[in-house]
Design an enzyme around this catalytic site. Structure first.
Site, PDB file in Angstrom:
ATOM      1  N   HIS A  51       0.821  -1.236   0.000  1.00 25.03           N
ATOM      2  CA  HIS A  51       0.000   0.000   0.000  1.00 25.03           C
ATOM      3  C   HIS A  51       0.849   1.277   0.000  1.00 25.03           C
ATOM      4  O   HIS A  51       0.303   2.367  -0.168  1.00 25.03           O
ATOM      5  CB  HIS A  51      -0.929   0.035   1.215  1.00 25.03           C
ATOM      6  CG  HIS A  51      -1.998  -1.013   1.186  1.00 25.03           C
ATOM      7  ND1 HIS A  51      -2.868  -1.156   0.130  1.00 25.03           N
ATOM      8  CD2 HIS A  51      -2.329  -1.992   2.073  1.00 25.03           C
ATOM      9  CE1 HIS A  51      -3.700  -2.172   0.373  1.00 25.03           C
ATOM     10  NE2 HIS A  51      -3.393  -2.696   1.543  1.00 25.03           N
ATOM     11  N   ASP A  72      -2.779 -10.655  -2.574  1.00 28.82           N
ATOM     12  CA  ASP A  72      -3.363 -10.118  -1.338  1.00 28.82           C
ATOM     13  C   ASP A  72      -4.821  -9.717  -1.617  1.00 28.82           C
ATOM     14  O   ASP A  72      -5.155  -9.338  -2.736  1.00 28.82           O
ATOM     15  CB  ASP A  72      -2.560  -8.891  -0.893  1.00 28.82           C
ATOM     16  CG  ASP A  72      -2.919  -8.393   0.500  1.00 28.82           C
ATOM     17  OD1 ASP A  72      -2.201  -8.746   1.451  1.00 28.82           O
ATOM     18  OD2 ASP A  72      -3.928  -7.661   0.625  1.00 28.82           O
ATOM     19  N   HIS A 127      -6.364  -7.151  -0.686  1.00 21.45           N
ATOM     20  CA  HIS A 127      -6.494  -5.714  -0.927  1.00 21.45           C
ATOM     21  C   HIS A 127      -5.710  -5.315  -2.184  1.00 21.45           C
ATOM     22  O   HIS A 127      -4.645  -5.877  -2.457  1.00 21.45           O
ATOM     23  CB  HIS A 127      -5.952  -4.929   0.266  1.00 21.45           C
ATOM     24  CG  HIS A 127      -6.636  -5.268   1.559  1.00 21.45           C
ATOM     25  ND1 HIS A 127      -6.085  -6.133   2.488  1.00 21.45           N
ATOM     26  CD2 HIS A 127      -7.839  -4.874   2.041  1.00 21.45           C
ATOM     27  CE1 HIS A 127      -6.930  -6.238   3.515  1.00 21.45           C
ATOM     28  NE2 HIS A 127      -7.989  -5.497   3.271  1.00 21.45           N
ATOM     29  N   ASP A 171      -4.641 -12.763   3.191  1.00 21.88           N
ATOM     30  CA  ASP A 171      -5.882 -12.287   3.794  1.00 21.88           C
ATOM     31  C   ASP A 171      -7.117 -12.501   2.921  1.00 21.88           C
ATOM     32  O   ASP A 171      -8.226 -12.086   3.295  1.00 21.88           O
ATOM     33  CB  ASP A 171      -5.757 -10.812   4.225  1.00 21.88           C
ATOM     34  CG  ASP A 171      -5.054  -9.946   3.200  1.00 21.88           C
ATOM     35  OD1 ASP A 171      -4.789 -10.438   2.084  1.00 21.88           O
ATOM     36  OD2 ASP A 171      -4.773  -8.773   3.500  1.00 21.88           O
TER      37      ASP A 171
HETATM   38 ZN   LIG Z   1      -4.216  -7.134   2.535  1.00 23.93          ZN
END
Ligand SMILES: [Zn+2]
Length: 307
Positions: A126, A163, A165, A244
């Site tokens: 991120h 991931d 996200h 995740d």
């Molecule tokens: Zn994540």
């Protein structure tokens, strides 16, 4: 396989009850100990990433901000999710350094392996060029990709991110880079809300609906993601390995299972064997339910290690 970490990565923590906790790395270290009885693992301590390598991915402003705010005691909050303690900046610099050490090790003439797993935290995907966010301070995989392009003359670096996200930071840093392509699956809509549509021609995003299950993700890999990576003909594969999207993970709503991570690893290893002189480096990103994280990392590493 080289397994790279550093004690600073355990000392970084963002406050009691934060899901991105040192316990994540502790359970992974137990997995590494178990696997080392069965497989040839070479544990290494990361070295700190030099500023020059970090500056290929990040602005002077971000580096100055992180340095100025790094606390000598207590915490400094960057955003609602992201906090620094006195160990955090070092943890991030050593985590970034793990990828650079991995590049160096797998390119040695007499290397014992062409594969590396960087068991590091904070995560990185991120972190944007000019902004730390979402548990991430520095973008380790982007720093590694830019070093591979500059120092190892790689021309076609594939970054694969599974991931749950969207790796907004990685997309921000590598968009339009002529030697890097990003292939990313993520739940959408979900934090951080980016990735649809992709921002550049070298960004290949595959948004997934909440509830996407094992069968559906493997089908998407077989029908779209793997053929797209193969068509790119990478000379190095880097992996943002977040765990995740597992059905037991509390932070999101996908339904991947332990064995999906074995499948991802087998398929990526097969591509690396065929196209990249076996060269593949994976970085730990997310994964917050400790039992699921432990089993998923184990299956992923087994997938890279099995013949
Ligand atoms: Zn994540």
């Amino acid at each position: 396989m080289y397994v790279i970490t550093h004690p600073h990565c355990l000392a970084h923590e963002m406050g009691h009850a934060h899901p991105e906790s040192p316990d994540r790395l502790k359970v992974i270290q137990q997995v590494i100990t178990q696997l080392s009885e069965q497989y040839p693992l070479q544990p290494l301590n990361a070295t700190q990433a030099p500023l020059k390598a970090i500056k290929r991915a990040h602005s002077d402003h971000l580096i100055e901000q992180l340095t100025a705010h790094a606390p000598t005691e207590g915490y400094y909050s960057i955003d609602a999710d992201t906090t620094m303690n006195p160990a955090s900046l070092n943890a991030a610099r050593y985590a970034a350094g793990s990828g650079l050490l991995a590049l160096q090790m797998i390119h040695q003439k007499q290397t014992i392996s062409h594969t590396a797993f960087c068991a590091v935290r904070p995560p990185g995907h991120h972190a944007e060029h000019d902004r730390a966010m979402g548990f991430c301070l520095l973008n380790h995989i982007a720093i590694c990709a830019l070093a591979a392009a500059t120092d190892y003359h790689k021309k076609r670096i594939a970054i694969v991110d599974f991931d749950v996200h969207h790796g907004n930071g990685t997309e921000d840093i590598v968009a339009d880079h002529s030697a890097i392509a990003l292939f990313s699956t993520f739940q959408h809509p979900l934090y951080p809300g980016t990735g649809v549509p992709a921002s550049a021609d070298n960004i290949h995003n595959y948004p997934l609906s909440a509830g996407t299950n094992s069968h559906q993700i493997q089908q998407l890999w077989q029908q779209r993601l793997l053929p797209d990576i193969k068509a790119y003909q990478p000379d190095l594969i880097l992996v943002s390995a977040g765990f995740d999207a597992h059905k037991d993970d509390p932070l999101a709503g996908l339904n991947f299972e332990d064995d999906d991570y074995y499948f991802f690893a087998r398929e990526l290893k097969s591509l690396a064997d065929e196209l990249c002189e076996r060269k593949l480096i994976a970085f730990l990103e997310g994964g917050y339910e400790l039992n699921a994280l432990s089993r998923s990392v184990k299956r992923f590493m087994q997938g890279l290690l099995d013949d």
